[in-house]
Write a protein that holds these residues in place. Structure first.
Motif, PDB file in Angstrom:
ATOM      1  N   THR A 281       0.839  -1.190   0.000  1.00 28.11           N
ATOM      2  CA  THR A 281       0.000   0.000   0.000  1.00 28.11           C
ATOM      3  C   THR A 281       0.880   1.248   0.000  1.00 28.11           C
ATOM      4  O   THR A 281       1.883   1.309   0.705  1.00 28.11           O
ATOM      5  CB  THR A 281      -0.928   0.029   1.228  1.00 28.11           C
ATOM      6  N   ASN A 282       0.489   2.224  -0.793  1.00 27.52           N
ATOM      7  CA  ASN A 282       1.212   3.490  -0.880  1.00 27.52           C
ATOM      8  C   ASN A 282       0.281   4.636  -0.503  1.00 27.52           C
ATOM      9  O   ASN A 282      -0.867   4.688  -0.937  1.00 27.52           O
ATOM     10  CB  ASN A 282       1.763   3.705  -2.290  1.00 27.52           C
ATOM     11  N   ASP A 283       0.800   5.549   0.284  1.00 30.90           N
ATOM     12  CA  ASP A 283       0.024   6.686   0.768  1.00 30.90           C
ATOM     13  C   ASP A 283       0.012   7.788  -0.285  1.00 30.90           C
ATOM     14  O   ASP A 283       1.063   8.315  -0.648  1.00 30.90           O
ATOM     15  CB  ASP A 283       0.649   7.197   2.072  1.00 30.90           C
ATOM     16  N   GLY A 284      -1.176   8.137  -0.774  1.00 32.66           N
ATOM     17  CA  GLY A 284      -1.290   9.227  -1.724  1.00 32.66           C
ATOM     18  C   GLY A 284      -0.943   8.860  -3.144  1.00 32.66           C
ATOM     19  O   GLY A 284      -0.625   9.734  -3.959  1.00 32.66           O
ATOM     20  N   GLY A 285      -0.994   7.594  -3.480  1.00 33.82           N
ATOM     21  CA  GLY A 285      -0.697   7.150  -4.841  1.00 33.82           C
ATOM     22  C   GLY A 285      -1.356   5.815  -5.091  1.00 33.82           C
ATOM     23  O   GLY A 285      -2.189   5.359  -4.308  1.00 33.82           O
ATOM     24  N   TRP A 286      -0.999   5.173  -6.199  1.00 37.50           N
ATOM     25  CA  TRP A 286      -1.533   3.841  -6.432  1.00 37.50           C
ATOM     26  C   TRP A 286      -0.767   2.822  -5.604  1.00 37.50           C
ATOM     27  O   TRP A 286       0.368   3.058  -5.183  1.00 37.50           O
ATOM     28  CB  TRP A 286      -1.476   3.501  -7.922  1.00 37.50           C
ATOM     29  N   SER A 287      -1.374   1.688  -5.351  1.00 39.04           N
ATOM     30  CA  SER A 287      -0.718   0.602  -4.625  1.00 39.04           C
ATOM     31  C   SER A 287      -0.189  -0.430  -5.620  1.00 39.04           C
ATOM     32  O   SER A 287      -0.700  -0.567  -6.728  1.00 39.04           O
ATOM     33  CB  SER A 287      -1.687  -0.056  -3.640  1.00 39.04           C
ATOM     34  N   TYR A 288       0.842  -1.147  -5.181  1.00 36.88           N
ATOM     35  CA  TYR A 288       1.478  -2.143  -6.042  1.00 36.88           C
ATOM     36  C   TYR A 288       0.928  -3.538  -5.752  1.00 36.88           C
ATOM     37  O   TYR A 288       0.844  -3.950  -4.591  1.00 36.88           O
ATOM     38  CB  TYR A 288       2.990  -2.174  -5.810  1.00 36.88           C
ATOM     39  N   LEU A 289       0.569  -4.242  -6.800  1.00 39.51           N
ATOM     40  CA  LEU A 289       0.345  -5.683  -6.707  1.00 39.51           C
ATOM     41  C   LEU A 289       1.401  -6.325  -7.605  1.00 39.51           C
ATOM     42  O   LEU A 289       1.310  -6.276  -8.831  1.00 39.51           O
ATOM     43  CB  LEU A 289      -1.056  -6.072  -7.175  1.00 39.51           C
ATOM     44  N   TYR A 290       2.430  -6.874  -6.963  1.00 38.77           N
ATOM     45  CA  TYR A 290       3.539  -7.460  -7.696  1.00 38.77           C
ATOM     46  C   TYR A 290       3.273  -8.939  -7.949  1.00 38.77           C
ATOM     47  O   TYR A 290       3.201  -9.747  -7.003  1.00 38.77           O
ATOM     48  CB  TYR A 290       4.833  -7.309  -6.903  1.00 38.77           C
ATOM     49  N   HIS A 291       3.130  -9.294  -9.215  1.00 44.38           N
ATOM     50  CA  HIS A 291       2.957 -10.694  -9.584  1.00 44.38           C
ATOM     51  C   HIS A 291       4.326 -11.360  -9.706  1.00 44.38           C
ATOM     52  O   HIS A 291       5.221 -10.862 -10.392  1.00 44.38           O
ATOM     53  CB  HIS A 291       2.210 -10.822 -10.912  1.00 44.38           C
ATOM     54  N   ASN A 292       4.478 -12.471  -9.014  1.00 47.41           N
ATOM     55  CA  ASN A 292       5.729 -13.220  -8.990  1.00 47.41           C
ATOM     56  C   ASN A 292       5.831 -14.079 -10.254  1.00 47.41           C
ATOM     57  O   ASN A 292       5.017 -14.975 -10.478  1.00 47.41           O
ATOM     58  CB  ASN A 292       5.760 -14.097  -7.739  1.00 47.41           C
ATOM     59  N   ARG A 293       6.834 -13.791 -11.092  1.00 44.22           N
ATOM     60  CA  ARG A 293       7.013 -14.562 -12.327  1.00 44.22           C
ATOM     61  C   ARG A 293       7.541 -15.978 -12.078  1.00 44.22           C
ATOM     62  O   ARG A 293       7.485 -16.835 -12.962  1.00 44.22           O
ATOM     63  CB  ARG A 293       8.003 -13.854 -13.249  1.00 44.22           C
ATOM     64  N   GLY A 294       8.133 -16.205 -10.915  1.00 44.38           N
ATOM     65  CA  GLY A 294       8.721 -17.504 -10.633  1.00 44.38           C
ATOM     66  C   GLY A 294      10.173 -17.609 -11.041  1.00 44.38           C
ATOM     67  O   GLY A 294      10.768 -18.688 -10.947  1.00 44.38           O
ATOM     68  N   ASN A 295      10.771 -16.486 -11.473  1.00 41.55           N
ATOM     69  CA  ASN A 295      12.185 -16.487 -11.889  1.00 41.55           C
ATOM     70  C   ASN A 295      12.986 -15.418 -11.157  1.00 41.55           C
ATOM     71  O   ASN A 295      14.026 -14.972 -11.643  1.00 41.55           O
ATOM     72  CB  ASN A 295      12.284 -16.279 -13.396  1.00 41.55           C
ATOM     73  N   GLY A 296      12.472 -14.983  -9.990  1.00 45.20           N
ATOM     74  CA  GLY A 296      13.137 -13.935  -9.235  1.00 45.20           C
ATOM     75  C   GLY A 296      12.697 -12.540  -9.614  1.00 45.20           C
ATOM     76  O   GLY A 296      13.190 -11.567  -9.038  1.00 45.20           O
ATOM     77  N   MET A 297      11.779 -12.424 -10.570  1.00 43.29           N
ATOM     78  CA  MET A 297      11.312 -11.131 -11.066  1.00 43.29           C
ATOM     79  C   MET A 297       9.816 -10.960 -10.785  1.00 43.29           C
ATOM     80  O   MET A 297       9.072 -11.941 -10.684  1.00 43.29           O
ATOM     81  CB  MET A 297      11.569 -11.019 -12.568  1.00 43.29           C
ATOM     82  N   PHE A 298       9.410  -9.691 -10.689  1.00 43.86           N
ATOM     83  CA  PHE A 298       8.015  -9.362 -10.423  1.00 43.86           C
ATOM     84  C   PHE A 298       7.523  -8.336 -11.446  1.00 43.86           C
ATOM     85  O   PHE A 298       8.295  -7.515 -11.946  1.00 43.86           O
ATOM     86  CB  PHE A 298       7.856  -8.767  -9.020  1.00 43.86           C
ATOM     87  N   ASP A 299       6.207  -8.377 -11.719  1.00 49.13           N
ATOM     88  CA  ASP A 299       5.547  -7.367 -12.535  1.00 49.13           C
ATOM     89  C   ASP A 299       4.468  -6.696 -11.696  1.00 49.13           C
ATOM     90  O   ASP A 299       3.676  -7.387 -11.042  1.00 49.13           O
ATOM     91  CB  ASP A 299       4.890  -8.000 -13.766  1.00 49.13           C
ATOM     92  N   ASP A 300       4.415  -5.355 -11.739  1.00 54.22           N
ATOM     93  CA  ASP A 300       3.350  -4.642 -11.043  1.00 54.22           C
ATOM     94  C   ASP A 300       2.087  -4.687 -11.901  1.00 54.22           C
ATOM     95  O   ASP A 300       2.033  -4.083 -12.978  1.00 54.22           O
ATOM     96  CB  ASP A 300       3.753  -3.197 -10.772  1.00 54.22           C
ATOM     97  N   VAL A 301       1.072  -5.401 -11.411  1.00 52.70           N
ATOM     98  CA  VAL A 301      -0.202  -5.532 -12.127  1.00 52.70           C
ATOM     99  C   VAL A 301      -1.333  -4.879 -11.346  1.00 52.70           C
ATOM    100  O   VAL A 301      -2.501  -5.139 -11.609  1.00 52.70           O
ATOM    101  CB  VAL A 301      -0.520  -7.014 -12.415  1.00 52.70           C
TER     102      VAL A 301
END
Length: 575
Positions: A281-301
């Motif tokens: 959760t971020n104050d005063g902005g959008w919140s991040y939902l990071y999807h775990n790719r399974g390879n050590g990397m994430f995408d904010d969806v």
């Protein structure tokens, strides 16, 4: 029969959950009559007061403190309490306060008593604390503490018998800046817990602006607001397995290059692919939902999937969040708290998107006014439907001078899940607001007296926490599960459990951090309603191993060690 909007929606969109109105009303009345809480903090010895105050003017003051945790620091089977210590600007400039207070539960159940053992435990680091995340980072079977704060964060390694050693420097997890929420998870499923830390804004305690010259204020009151302040990046510490960590947030894609003001952190596998995902959760902005790719990397969806913004694309002052399956459809939903005059959101997980159902569920109008902080899903009456608790409180008592403004001390809220897609607020009726109102922050849920009822501890600004004992009495059944990893991380963080009975199927996951800067009981609690037998209990471990147990008697505490038979630890007496 004329239906209210929440029920009408439930009948259309969640047809399997439909309950005739008359039966639903009867069950709601029964729940209010039988559900009961009592704050036992004073009589139980939870009385240590922080050196703090309520007339807060700077962001450093208004956004510090708040974290609370339930843990078993000596593995004696009873939950202990860790409370982050708030401070003051003057005190911090002269060395700060101890970052955390530890209460050891030393009563003989059913009697409940705690003793402040902070000094004897070696929890000596001083500063200005904000949050606490509990997890066994070295897989030795003992819960360790990570305390966030302003200026520095501290990692305490549990040596046994509630004795701790500060290993921050060796581990390389000091962080710095103004850290808020933190949570552990094994994001790469290598059997070792990793750590995510959300950070807030840049501020210098030794060069604070003069209010009369620098503050635009809030409705005529000179208080510093974070809106125009520069934010900080977030941190992801990857566990090397040798007692040290590598900071990999940039490489993993969770660095927060926009420098949004990070607050709450919770991990959960929202798409059920076996890899833990991350919500920030971020104050005063959008919140991040990071999807775990399974390879050590994430995408904010977060934005394309829905829970990054409000129901109509609004950016809000987001505070805290929790995952839970409120409608029992087998997918983790998401509840998010926010600042005052901003509604909380109940994001319904539809697989390819999240829909905000707060309005239709009866949550929007009841939450919009409050300044909302800690929250959590929990089945407080053991009927098999997760309820929602919210801790409220404005950020400074100076705002009480504003006519019509939300008060500094506000009521707690408890929303009972009716089981038809709607909720009713019952906190007053069940005793949660029987005592003096407080300005609340973090919440931690767990079974403090091992009776099968879910209790809660709540952070109170400038005072000791509340310890709400759940004294609900009904004929509903329940089960409490302690999971131990072998190939997976020892605390089984990220393990998913499915409980199946003749009338319901429920899921939950083991977590190590959430709410507002807090950590709940690592054991999983399931209310079972009228079902005395669990037909099947399935565990999916982070290692990938899957186990199934059948025909299990309810009303007991069980231990499940990865790859081994289930073991009954204790029977739960009828309530």
């Amino acid at each position: 029969m004329r239906l209210s909007l929440p029920c009408a929606f439930a009948c259309f969109a969640i047809a399997p959950l439909f309950i005739p109105f008359s039966l639903s009303l009867y069950q709601s009345q029964q729940a209010r009559q039988t559900m009961s809480f009592r704050d036992i903090a004073a009589q139980a010895g939870v009385t240590t007061r922080p050196d703090s105050n309520s007339n807060r003017r700077y962001v450093l003051e208004t956004m510090s403190g708040g974290g609370i945790a339930l843990l078993d620091c000596d593995n004696d089977g009873k939950l202990d309490i860790a409370v982050v210590n708030d401070s003051t600007i003057d005190q911090y400039r002269t060395g700060g306060a101890p970052l955390i207070t530890l209460y050891h539960q030393d009563g003989q159940l059913p009697a409940i008593h705690f003793s402040d053992i902070t000094k004897a435990s070696g929890l000596t680091a001083r500063g200005w604390g904000t949050g606490v995340a509990v997890g066994d980072f070295d897989n030795d079977g003992l819960p360790d503490l990570y305390v966030t704060g302003y200026g520095q964060n501290v990692l305490y390694h549990n040596l046994g018998n509630c004795k701790f050693e500060d290993v921050t420097a060796k581990a390389g997890v000091r962080g710095g800046g103004f850290s808020e929420g933190a949570a552990w998870a094994d994001y790469d499923r290598d059997g070792k817990l990793d750590l995510f830390v959300a950070r807030y804004v840049k501020t210098d305690v030794n060069h604070l602006p003069k209010p009369s010259e620098s503050f635009g204020g809030y409705k005529g009151v000179l208080v510093e607001l974070p809106d125009a302040m520069e934010g900080e990046t977030d941190l992801l510490f990857h566990n090397r397995g040798d007692g040290t960590f590598e900071e990999v947030s940039l490489k993993a894609g969770v660095h927060d290059p926009a420098k949004l003001h990070g607050m709450g952190v919770v991990w959960g596998d929202y798409d059920d692919d076996g890899w833990p995902d991350l919500y920030v959760t971020n104050d005063g902005g959008w919140s991040y939902l990071y999807h775990n790719r399974g390879n050590g990397m994430f995408d904010d969806v977060g934005i394309p999937m829905g829970p990054g913004l409000g129901p109509f694309g609004q950016s809000y002052g987001n505070m805290a969040a929790d995952f839970g399956d409120f409608d029992r459809d087998g997918k983790l939903d998401l509840f998010v708290t926010r600042f005052g005059n901003q509604p909380a959101s109940l994001y319904w997980n539809r697989g390819n998107q999240f829909l905000d159902l707060a309005d239709k569920a009866g949550l929007r109008s009841n939450t919009v006014a409050m300044v909302k902080w800690g929250t959590g899903f929990g089945d407080f009456d053991n009927d098999g439907w997760p309820d929602i608790v919210i801790a409220n409180g404005n950020f400074s008592s100076l705002l009480d001078a504003i006519p019509g403004e939300v008060r500094y001390a506000e009521p707690l809220q408890l929303f009972r899940n009716r089981g038809n897609g709607s909720f009713e607020e019952i906190a007053d009726a069940v005793g949660l607001n029987a005592g003096p109102l407080q300005s609340r922050r973090g919440t931690a849920l767990g079974d403090i007296d091992n009776d099968g009822n879910l209790d809660m501890v709540v952070f109170n600004v400038a005072g000791p926490p509340s310890v709400f004992l759940n004294e609900t009495r009904n004929s509903n059944h329940r089960v409490l599960l302690r999971l131990i990893g072998v190939k997976s991380n020892r605390g089984a963080v990220g393990a998913r459990v499915r409980v199946i009975t003749s009338t319901m199927t429920q899921i939950d996951e083991v977590r190590a951090g959430g709410s507002y800067n807090s950590t709940s009981d690592p054991r999983l609690h399931f209310g079972l309603g009228t079902d005395a037998i669990i037909t099947a209990l399935e565990v999916r471990w982070p290692s990938g191993l899957q186990q199934e147990f059948t025909e299990i008697r309810a009303d007991a505490i069980y231990e499940i060690t990865e790859g081994k038979p289930m073991r009954r630890l204790a029977e739960l007496a009828p309530r």
